[in-house]
Design an enzyme around this catalytic site. Structure first.
Site, PDB file in Angstrom:
ATOM      1  N   MET A   1      -3.356   5.611   6.611  1.00 17.52           N
ATOM      2  CA  MET A   1      -3.004   5.272   5.228  1.00 17.52           C
ATOM      3  C   MET A   1      -1.493   5.206   5.097  1.00 17.52           C
ATOM      4  O   MET A   1      -0.803   6.187   5.407  1.00 17.52           O
ATOM      5  CB  MET A   1      -3.556   6.312   4.261  1.00 17.52           C
ATOM      6  N   VAL A   2      -0.996   4.074   4.643  1.00 21.16           N
ATOM      7  CA  VAL A   2       0.448   3.899   4.454  1.00 21.16           C
ATOM      8  C   VAL A   2       0.983   5.038   3.583  1.00 21.16           C
ATOM      9  O   VAL A   2       0.425   5.333   2.529  1.00 21.16           O
ATOM     10  CB  VAL A   2       0.743   2.542   3.780  1.00 21.16           C
TER      11      VAL A   2
ATOM     12  N   CYS B   1      -5.737  -5.095   8.273  1.00 22.09           N
ATOM     13  CA  CYS B   1      -4.879  -5.025   7.086  1.00 22.09           C
ATOM     14  C   CYS B   1      -4.869  -6.389   6.378  1.00 22.09           C
ATOM     15  O   CYS B   1      -4.466  -7.393   6.973  1.00 22.09           O
ATOM     16  CB  CYS B   1      -3.453  -4.627   7.458  1.00 22.09           C
TER      17      CYS B   1
ATOM     18  N   HIS C   1     -14.386  -2.022   8.913  1.00 23.98           N
ATOM     19  CA  HIS C   1     -14.358  -1.977   7.447  1.00 23.98           C
ATOM     20  C   HIS C   1     -15.284  -3.097   6.981  1.00 23.98           C
ATOM     21  O   HIS C   1     -15.022  -4.268   7.265  1.00 23.98           O
ATOM     22  CB  HIS C   1     -12.938  -2.182   6.913  1.00 23.98           C
TER      23      HIS C   1
END
Length: 315
Positions: A32-33, A114, A184
């Site tokens: 997670m950024v 992403c 995902h």
């Protein structure tokens, strides 16, 4: 900093594949950024998280700049097993980045999921799901250039509208020696639409390596349901862990002890105030009233936050 663990690296590294061979569903903290940094990884490991990822790091910057290495990658001897996630589009650059972290981490992950515009425009992230030969080449290069056979190389992907293309990508990556694949269950265009857990199940049934399911998992019950729906070997959680870092230990909402643990860990690690405060805002979302949020969310110093927590929670 990386140098902090040079003395102890040999005895600390682990084989992440041991987790997948344990017979238990592997519980994973997502990259997670800004958020899945060392202090937060330390917290979730206290609450039954098996495997942690760093935030995504741009491999080219990491290889080129010592400053980037020091700011982007911090670890310690308790931070294992650890996967460093890279954004990359060239095999040798990914190999060079992998070689740098190899003594200090247990594997790397190539970000192929992403969906942010900047990443795709630079040739990173989700655009790689349309370049299976490049992904295969990158995986193969890392496999051939890293001597440690226990060092894992994984990929994290989104799905295509035509699932056959996703299965083909996964099979090519498997043939190149990928350790596991995190899926995902949304396409690049999908943001808040329901996750296609049926697609993850089809991918799982088409592969012989472990598959990790990711997307919209907020509670331990959700994790169990997704495992049941997909037959995945692992469950990766992002926002669910931000809201409740004790989720994998079975807590329905963040316990006060977890808040206390975060305060202790964050202060010990010298976590910047904004990050320290933001994590608490996420963690307390479900356990504070609207009025309390209005007060807490505008606090602007560590001392003000500590006073608030002490007064309201005895922390």
């Amino acid at each position: 900093m990386i140098g902090d663990i040079r003395e102890t690296k040999e005895c600390q590294l682990k084989d992440p594949m041991d987790l997948f061979h344990s017979g238990q569903v592997v519980k994973i903290c997502a990259p997670m950024v800004r958020y899945s940094k060392l202090a937060f990884r330390t917290l979730v490991r206290k609450y039954s998280c098996d495997l942690c990822y760093t935030p995504m790091i741009v491999a080219a910057d990491f290889v080129r700049s010592a400053k980037a290495r020091d700011s982007e990658f911090t670890t310690n001897k308790g931070d294992h097993p650890l996967i460093v996630q890279f954004a990359a589009k060239e095999a040798q650059v990914l190999c060079d980045a992998a070689r740098i972290v190899c003594p200090f981490a247990d594997g790397i992950d190539l970000n192929c999921g992403c969906p942010q515009r900047w990443a795709i425009s630079e040739g990173y992230g989700a655009c790689l799901i349309n370049k299976p030969e490049l992904v295969k080449d990158m995986v193969r290069h890392v496999r051939s250039q890293i001597d440690n056979p226990k060092f894992s190389i994984s990929i994290k992907i989104r799905i295509h509208e035509d699932l056959k293309r996703t299965v083909d990508l996964c099979q090519k990556a498997e043939a190149a020696g990928v350790s596991w694949i995190t899926v995902h269950g949304r396409s690049v265009e999908e943001r808040h639409q329901p996750v296609h857990y049926d697609a993850i199940k089809i991918i799982k049934q088409s592969m012989s390596i472990p598959i990790v399911a990711n997307g919209d998992i907020k509670t331990l019950k959700d994790a169990e349901n997704v495992h049941h729906l997909t037959e995945a070997d692992g469950i990766m959680v992002a926002r669910g862990l931000l809201a409740n870092p004790a989720m994998f230990a079975g807590y329905e909402e963040t316990p006060v002890q977890c808040i206390q643990d975060w305060v202790d860990i964050a202060l010990e690690h010298g976590t910047p105030f904004t990050c320290f405060h933001h994590h608490l805002m996420y963690m307390m979302e479900r356990i504070t009233s609207k009025q309390e949020k209005k007060v807490f969310n505008v606090l602007s110093s560590t001392s003000a936050v500590l006073d608030y927590l002490n007064y309201h929670y005895g922390v």
